[in-house]
Design a protein around this motif. Structure first.
Motif: not given
Length: 88
Positions: A43-51, A71-83
């Motif tokens: 499920k996590r792999e599928r979510l990365w592809q969706s992201a 990197q596979r770090k959700p906190e980096l994607v959270a940073q993109v969302v903030k930007e």
């Protein structure tokens, strides 16, 4: 489909949907961040592809998407969302 297939009311709804597509994708990406923190396995792999797909639709550079996927770090994607929210 041609515009004649829809009533004027339906045409307005469709137009508003596509006008707000960036907001919808940004919200979807934010939801995916929360799910990435909690998910495991396939499920996590599928979510990365969706992201990755959501970030492409939002115009995030491909090099940055590739970096986030390695990197596979959700906190980096959270940073993109903030930007992205800061751009609004």
């Amino acid at each position: 489909m041609a515009k004649q297939d829809f009533t004027p009311h339906q045409q307005k709804i469709i137009k508003r949907y596509y006008d707000n597509q960036d907001t919808l994708q940004s919200q979807r990406l934010a939801e995916l961040v929360a799910e990435l923190y909690l998910a495991e396995g396939k499920k996590r792999e599928r979510l990365w592809q969706s992201a990755a797909a959501a970030m492409q639709k939002l115009g995030v550079p491909q090099s940055r998407i590739d970096h986030l996927l390695t990197q596979r770090k959700p906190e980096l994607v959270a940073q993109v969302v903030k930007e992205l929210e800061g751009k609004k």
